[in-house]
Design a protein around this motif. Sequence first.
Motif: not given
Length: 143
Positions: A5, A21, A31, A91, A93, A106, A130
């Motif tokens: 995370s 996003l 990313n 995943m 978000y 995340i 991340l």
Amino acid sequence: MAEVSAEARIEAPAEKVWGRLTDFSSYGEWNATHTSFPRGGPAELELAATYEENMKLMGFPAEVMWTVDGLEEGRLLATRGKGPMGVNLAMRYSLTPEGDATTMRIDGEFTGAAVSLMGGKLKDSATAALQESLRKLGGLVTS
């Protein structure tokens, strides 16, 4: 299982962060694990939508088939994926609006036999990715 995370405060409203996003055409700009969407992102961002992503994890290419399994406009995008060597990924978000800023978190999860062989290295590599992704995303939405 490996769980990772990262969280960051981004000095931009949640709507702007959410817009970036969910703009799958710009994933390569922020990313850190993304390399391409061979057929583009999901046609419609909705529950059960599927899409394929090419990624790089620990320096190795990986093809993942994602399914959207959680969606709350402007707040949450959760996906589950099937990757190579029987690895399953998740995943999540999540965005928390804070006035003109947003806290974005995340959370990732990797499971499967191959994960137990490389758990520590995978966790370190994925956590760093991340953190880098959040830094890049923050730079894009605040500039």
